[in-house]
Design a protein around this motif. Sequence first.
Motif, mmCIF file in Angstrom:
data_model
loop_
_atom_site.group_PDB
_atom_site.id
_atom_site.type_symbol
_atom_site.label_atom_id
_atom_site.label_comp_id
_atom_site.label_asym_id
_atom_site.label_seq_id
_atom_site.Cartn_x
_atom_site.Cartn_y
_atom_site.Cartn_z
ATOM 1 N N GLY A 1 -51.150 -64.757 79.132
ATOM 2 C CA GLY A 1 -51.054 -63.213 78.905
ATOM 3 C C GLY A 1 -50.427 -63.060 77.412
ATOM 4 N N GLN A 2 -50.441 -61.893 77.050
ATOM 5 C CA GLN A 2 -49.859 -61.559 75.545
ATOM 6 C C GLN A 2 -48.394 -61.963 75.375
ATOM 7 N N THR A 3 -48.022 -62.120 74.454
ATOM 8 C CA THR A 3 -46.495 -62.260 74.038
ATOM 9 C C THR A 3 -46.243 -61.345 72.993
ATOM 10 N N GLY A 4 -45.123 -61.071 72.626
ATOM 11 C CA GLY A 4 -44.900 -60.183 71.472
ATOM 12 C C GLY A 4 -43.364 -59.918 71.328
ATOM 13 N N PHE A 5 -42.734 -59.066 70.381
ATOM 14 C CA PHE A 5 -41.632 -58.714 70.046
ATOM 15 C C PHE A 5 -41.339 -57.229 69.574
ATOM 16 N N VAL A 6 -40.224 -56.562 69.756
ATOM 17 C CA VAL A 6 -39.926 -55.266 69.123
ATOM 18 C C VAL A 6 -38.792 -55.502 68.570
ATOM 19 N N ASP A 7 -38.457 -54.472 67.664
ATOM 20 C CA ASP A 7 -36.944 -54.340 67.219
ATOM 21 C C ASP A 7 -36.075 -53.762 68.411
ATOM 22 N N SER A 8 -35.049 -54.570 68.300
ATOM 23 C CA SER A 8 -34.314 -54.061 69.582
ATOM 24 C C SER A 8 -33.329 -52.714 69.094
ATOM 25 N N GLY A 9 -33.292 -52.514 67.894
ATOM 26 C CA GLY A 9 -32.409 -51.369 67.274
ATOM 27 C C GLY A 9 -31.371 -51.821 66.825
ATOM 28 N N LEU A 10 -30.804 -52.900 66.736
ATOM 29 C CA LEU A 10 -29.858 -53.502 66.593
ATOM 30 C C LEU A 10 -30.131 -54.389 65.295
ATOM 31 N N VAL A 11 -29.178 -54.541 64.064
ATOM 32 C CA VAL A 11 -29.442 -55.537 63.024
ATOM 33 C C VAL A 11 -30.000 -56.834 63.211
ATOM 34 N N ASP A 12 -30.991 -57.438 62.883
ATOM 35 C CA ASP A 12 -31.370 -58.647 62.954
ATOM 36 C C ASP A 12 -31.462 -59.423 64.612
ATOM 37 N N GLY A 18 -43.271 -61.700 77.295
ATOM 38 C CA GLY A 18 -44.516 -62.472 77.516
ATOM 39 C C GLY A 18 -44.870 -61.947 78.998
ATOM 40 N N GLU A 19 -46.256 -61.933 79.195
ATOM 41 C CA GLU A 19 -46.837 -61.259 80.519
ATOM 42 C C GLU A 19 -47.457 -62.533 81.188
ATOM 43 N N ILE A 20 -47.180 -62.701 82.384
ATOM 44 C CA ILE A 20 -47.866 -63.463 83.162
ATOM 45 C C ILE A 20 -48.432 -63.152 84.560
ATOM 46 N N THR A 21 -49.180 -63.821 85.046
ATOM 47 C CA THR A 21 -49.893 -63.355 86.075
ATOM 48 C C THR A 21 -49.984 -64.648 87.089
ATOM 49 N N ASN A 22 -49.863 -64.255 88.479
ATOM 50 C CA ASN A 22 -49.953 -65.532 89.386
ATOM 51 C C ASN A 22 -51.068 -64.883 90.322
ATOM 52 N N PRO A 23 -52.241 -65.606 90.163
ATOM 53 C CA PRO A 23 -53.581 -65.048 90.947
ATOM 54 C C PRO A 23 -53.626 -65.479 92.210
ATOM 55 N N ASN A 24 -52.745 -66.168 92.626
ATOM 56 C CA ASN A 24 -52.724 -66.774 94.095
ATOM 57 C C ASN A 24 -52.323 -65.752 95.108
ATOM 58 N N HIS A 25 -52.913 -65.541 96.090
ATOM 59 C CA HIS A 25 -52.456 -64.405 96.828
ATOM 60 C C HIS A 25 -51.608 -64.859 98.187
ATOM 61 N N LEU A 26 -51.412 -66.403 98.270
ATOM 62 C CA LEU A 26 -50.642 -66.963 99.189
ATOM 63 C C LEU A 26 -49.440 -67.662 98.839
ATOM 64 N N LEU A 27 -49.730 -68.303 97.603
ATOM 65 C CA LEU A 27 -48.567 -68.906 96.956
ATOM 66 C C LEU A 27 -47.536 -68.265 95.769
ATOM 67 N N GLY A 28 -46.442 -68.130 96.212
ATOM 68 C CA GLY A 28 -45.460 -67.548 95.065
ATOM 69 C C GLY A 28 -44.528 -68.882 94.640
ATOM 70 N N SER A 29 -43.921 -68.684 93.498
ATOM 71 C CA SER A 29 -42.961 -69.566 93.121
ATOM 72 C C SER A 29 -41.447 -69.015 93.133
ATOM 73 N N ASN A 78 -44.335 -67.515 70.924
ATOM 74 C CA ASN A 78 -44.942 -68.547 72.117
ATOM 75 C C ASN A 78 -44.032 -68.634 73.275
ATOM 76 N N LEU A 79 -44.707 -68.608 74.491
ATOM 77 C CA LEU A 79 -44.215 -68.817 75.711
ATOM 78 C C LEU A 79 -44.857 -69.951 76.582
ATOM 79 N N GLU A 80 -43.914 -70.809 77.037
ATOM 80 C CA GLU A 80 -44.351 -71.974 77.833
ATOM 81 C C GLU A 80 -43.754 -71.996 79.361
ATOM 82 N N ILE A 81 -44.574 -72.372 80.364
ATOM 83 C CA ILE A 81 -43.940 -72.304 81.884
ATOM 84 C C ILE A 81 -44.269 -73.837 82.114
ATOM 85 N N SER A 82 -42.905 -74.241 83.021
ATOM 86 C CA SER A 82 -43.170 -75.497 83.313
ATOM 87 C C SER A 82 -42.265 -75.526 84.627
ATOM 88 N N ASN A 83 -42.459 -76.824 85.342
ATOM 89 C CA ASN A 83 -41.713 -77.299 86.456
ATOM 90 C C ASN A 83 -41.932 -76.061 87.482
#
Length: 202
Positions: A1-12, A18-29, A78-83
């Motif tokens: 999925g897409q990843t990105g950032f926006v300014d929080s409104g606070l300095v620096d 990051g957008e993630i999708t679980n296409p499986n309709h029987l398994l959840g994590s 970047n977004l990495e998913i594990s375990n």
Amino acid sequence: GQTGFVDSGLVDKYDIYGEITNPNHLLGSDEFEYIFSAKNASGNTLLEKKGKAFILPGQKKYLIELNLELSERPALINLEISNVHWIKFNSDYLKESGFNIVYKRYNEIVGGVNFGEAYGLLKNESPFDYNTIKIFVILKDGSGKIVALNSTTINMVKAGENRDFRIFWPNHFSGEVVNVDVQPEVNIFSSEAFMERYSIPD
């Protein structure tokens, strides 16, 4: 999925997503690990942010980290998913569980201390009481681009109960808000009653 950032409104400080999708309709994590890496234009890592999260069967959601301090504006997230630990569900879960956002709205505030506010009504349509529900609000412009992020927490939400929520943005952000996405986050996997009713033992 897409990843990105926006300014929080606070300095620096920046909000990353990051957008993630679980296409499986029987398994959840009930638990997986993730790492966000913010990199500059030269490819150097400015920050790594680790976290743990969960995802339901068939769910699409955002992972969001707010107010991260970076030494410079990032060029890439970047977004990495594990375990990932998977759990099998029975199909009743899809009919009975969940939250409904009955109403949601965003307004700019004229002449107040804050720049903008989002508010709405959440209904707990599940048969369970929850101690804590975190609500993320994702504001998007007409092209679907995310222009601002924020979150709030609602405590003690009983089964069938309706609850108001309200979130403020103190500082100006650019972009015209056309769509308000509301993502209620509640770790149903920590509810024994939920697991007894819906999970299928191995």
